[in-house]
Design an enzyme around this catalytic site. Sequence first.
Site, PDB file in Angstrom:
ATOM      1  CG  HIS A  81     -10.328   3.976 -32.221  1.00 43.94           C
ATOM      2  ND1 HIS A  81      -9.996   2.903 -32.996  1.00 43.94           N
ATOM      3  CD2 HIS A  81      -9.143   4.449 -31.740  1.00 43.94           C
ATOM      4  CE1 HIS A  81      -8.678   2.746 -32.989  1.00 43.94           C
ATOM      5  NE2 HIS A  81      -8.133   3.669 -32.219  1.00 43.94           N
TER       6      HIS A  81
ATOM      7  CG  HIS B 278     -11.956   0.746 -41.291  1.00 45.15           C
ATOM      8  ND1 HIS B 278     -10.764   1.314 -41.653  1.00 45.15           N
ATOM      9  CD2 HIS B 278     -11.779   0.235 -40.046  1.00 45.15           C
ATOM     10  CE1 HIS B 278      -9.903   1.144 -40.668  1.00 45.15           C
ATOM     11  NE2 HIS B 278     -10.486   0.497 -39.680  1.00 45.15           N
TER      12      HIS B 278
ATOM     13  CG  ASP C 149     -14.802  -2.894 -33.446  1.00 43.23           C
ATOM     14  OD1 ASP C 149     -14.097  -3.607 -32.727  1.00 43.23           O
ATOM     15  OD2 ASP C 149     -14.510  -1.738 -33.769  1.00 43.23           O
TER      16      ASP C 149
HETATM   17  N1  CMC Z   1     -23.586   3.300 -40.975  1.00 44.15           N
HETATM   18  C1  CMC Z   1     -24.248   4.061 -41.847  1.00 44.15           C
HETATM   19  N2  CMC Z   1     -23.659   4.974 -42.639  1.00 44.15           N
HETATM   20  C2  CMC Z   1     -22.322   5.107 -42.540  1.00 44.15           C
HETATM   21  C3  CMC Z   1     -21.569   4.330 -41.650  1.00 44.15           C
HETATM   22  C4  CMC Z   1     -22.244   3.393 -40.857  1.00 44.15           C
HETATM   23  N3  CMC Z   1     -21.595   2.624 -40.005  1.00 44.15           N
HETATM   24  N4  CMC Z   1     -20.274   4.681 -41.763  1.00 44.15           N
HETATM   25  C5  CMC Z   1     -20.211   5.633 -42.693  1.00 44.15           C
HETATM   26  N5  CMC Z   1     -21.465   5.898 -43.173  1.00 44.15           N
HETATM   27  C6  CMC Z   1     -21.826   6.844 -44.229  1.00 44.15           C
HETATM   28  C7  CMC Z   1     -21.773   8.279 -43.732  1.00 44.15           C
HETATM   29  O1  CMC Z   1     -23.005   8.695 -43.221  1.00 44.15           O
HETATM   30  C8  CMC Z   1     -21.360   8.996 -44.971  1.00 44.15           C
HETATM   31  O2  CMC Z   1     -22.490   9.094 -45.805  1.00 44.15           O
HETATM   32  P1  CMC Z   1     -22.733  10.441 -46.689  1.00 44.15           P
HETATM   33  O3  CMC Z   1     -21.596  10.419 -47.684  1.00 44.15           O
HETATM   34  O4  CMC Z   1     -24.069  10.263 -47.282  1.00 44.15           O
HETATM   35  O5  CMC Z   1     -22.625  11.597 -45.724  1.00 44.15           O
HETATM   36  C9  CMC Z   1     -20.406   8.035 -45.687  1.00 44.15           C
HETATM   37  O6  CMC Z   1     -20.818   6.728 -45.236  1.00 44.15           O
HETATM   38  C10 CMC Z   1     -18.950   8.267 -45.327  1.00 44.15           C
HETATM   39  O7  CMC Z   1     -18.830   8.253 -43.909  1.00 44.15           O
HETATM   40  P2  CMC Z   1     -17.724   9.050 -43.106  1.00 44.15           P
HETATM   41  O8  CMC Z   1     -18.230   9.306 -41.719  1.00 44.15           O
HETATM   42  O9  CMC Z   1     -17.265  10.230 -43.900  1.00 44.15           O
HETATM   43  O10 CMC Z   1     -16.540   7.999 -43.068  1.00 44.15           O
HETATM   44  P3  CMC Z   1     -15.296   8.031 -42.106  1.00 44.15           P
HETATM   45  O11 CMC Z   1     -14.192   7.418 -42.860  1.00 44.15           O
HETATM   46  O12 CMC Z   1     -15.085   9.388 -41.540  1.00 44.15           O
HETATM   47  O13 CMC Z   1     -15.781   7.101 -40.904  1.00 44.15           O
HETATM   48  C11 CMC Z   1     -16.037   5.311 -39.417  1.00 44.15           C
HETATM   49  C12 CMC Z   1     -15.284   5.841 -40.634  1.00 44.15           C
HETATM   50  C13 CMC Z   1     -15.447   3.965 -38.966  1.00 44.15           C
HETATM   51  C14 CMC Z   1     -15.885   6.301 -38.238  1.00 44.15           C
HETATM   52  C15 CMC Z   1     -17.537   5.158 -39.790  1.00 44.15           C
HETATM   53  O14 CMC Z   1     -17.679   4.243 -40.855  1.00 44.15           O
HETATM   54  C16 CMC Z   1     -18.395   4.737 -38.605  1.00 44.15           C
HETATM   55  O15 CMC Z   1     -18.840   5.588 -37.836  1.00 44.15           O
HETATM   56  N6  CMC Z   1     -18.652   3.404 -38.453  1.00 44.15           N
HETATM   57  C17 CMC Z   1     -19.386   2.921 -37.311  1.00 44.15           C
HETATM   58  C18 CMC Z   1     -18.474   2.833 -36.112  1.00 44.15           C
HETATM   59  C19 CMC Z   1     -17.526   1.672 -36.224  1.00 44.15           C
HETATM   60  O16 CMC Z   1     -17.908   0.553 -36.537  1.00 44.15           O
HETATM   61  N7  CMC Z   1     -16.249   1.937 -35.892  1.00 44.15           N
HETATM   62  C20 CMC Z   1     -15.225   0.896 -35.843  1.00 44.15           C
HETATM   63  C21 CMC Z   1     -14.134   1.148 -36.822  1.00 44.15           C
HETATM   64  S1  CMC Z   1     -13.101  -0.280 -37.006  1.00 44.15           S
HETATM   65  C22 CMC Z   1     -12.243  -0.412 -35.528  1.00 44.15           C
HETATM   66  C23 CMC Z   1     -11.187   0.592 -35.407  1.00 44.15           C
HETATM   67  O17 CMC Z   1     -10.306   0.689 -36.273  1.00 44.15           O
HETATM   68  O18 CMC Z   1     -11.203   1.282 -34.386  1.00 44.15           O
END
Ligand code: CMC
Length: 428
Positions: A267, A306, A362
Amino acid sequence: MPDTLTIIDNRTGKKYEMPITHDTIRAMDLRQIKVKDDDFGMMTYDPAFMNTASCISKITYIDGDKGILRYRGYPIEQLAEKSSFLETAWLLLHGELPTKAEYEQWTHDITIHTMIHENIKKLMDGFHYDAHPMGMLISTIGALSTFYRDGRDVRNPESRQKQIFRLISKMPTIAAFAYRHSQGKPYVYPDNSLSYISNFMSMLWKMTEPKYEPHPTLVKALDILFILHADHEQNCSANAMRSIGSSEIDPYSAMAGAAAALYGPLHGGANEAVLHMLDEIGTKENVPDFITKVKGGSGRLMGFGHRVYKNYDPRAKVIKRLADEVFEVTGRNPKLDIALELEKIALEDEYFIKRKLYPNVDFYSGLIYQAMGFPVEMFAVLFSIPRTVGWLAQWNEMLNDNEQKIARPRQIYLGHDTRDYVVMSKRG
Ligand code: CMC
């Protein structure tokens, strides 16, 4: 065509009609679906709230597919260009842009609460020299509840208003004190002749000069960053604020929980993680190898992806432009080249395209903060100051919503059925 959903339960052959409002059915309407009369009734299973609306809100609108973010209907790009953080704060909390008189009163009300009790300062003094400033911030916000016990009167709108002034006003002071503590420098008391942002910068960076004079470009940049971070509808920390606040605890305790949620690397801790990632990559030439590792399942590209945006985060676009203005004053952050290369390669790569992973807020904000002189440990703290407004707006809206009750999800219990206690000597 009626706005209803017809469900046929194939277990019983029974047919149910559910009203549809705003493309949504009410989860409680499913409860009537039973096989036997004494069944609990049908529920939905939605870990991480992927498809569950937990409230009706009029504060912030996001269209993740189109990359749209609006506060109270106003596009974030227009607010970033034309508004100020305090005006945007009023807008988020009150629903309309303030008149001149309202704005002046609001600025006054926020400004007169900047001081913190000396005992809070002493409490902050007690932290270890290398305490993480975000840990200090979270604890200190929670400790405010012991100083402002009237904050428990959450059903009283006047009392709520007072706590809102206090929290928005005191957050920069606590944040700056946490920073000064971590630097081993004496605290700088608020200067109420300065603007909200300039006063914050004075508390952060004033040394022996009689009056701190921040660079106007940096004041403007921080003001815009605060506007961009002020609210983001039902994210993890807003949900924590609502959930904890639904027990009718004071806003200081609820906000300590919200800030804790924000601290996590998925987050608000993500921009800190972005900088660590850029350090780990080291040079532009190492970017392709790093991308290959991420695609192979080793780590994530921090600052990308995201839950809601499946397009370029509109805040990231504003921040990318802002970075150039800041770097003209501070000098270019050398990590920008690595970040630009990462973005370029990722946006052309099938892995990221298929998963709709774009830079989020971010990705570039940390580079600006670092160029301005903030250590990475301050990034989540910097996020928390403006997000205070969003948390309070969400909290206030929740308390004014007659449909809300104490937040209490259900579970699907798949553990053991009843079994008899076994004395220790007889256990295997
Ligand atoms: N790098 C590489 N792969 C990713 C990433 C990433 N940053 N984010 C998602 N994926 C992949 C993930 O491995 C999955 O692949 P597969 O379908 O093959 O298993 C697919 O994309 C879907 O990911 P998810 O984890 O199911 O997506 P989510 O909606 O649960 O997660 C997130 C959203 C923000 C937690 C995630 O994208 C992430 O960890 N990003 C990096 C951390 C980050 O930058 N966070 C800041 C968010 S914006 C500020 C805020 O609002 O707080």
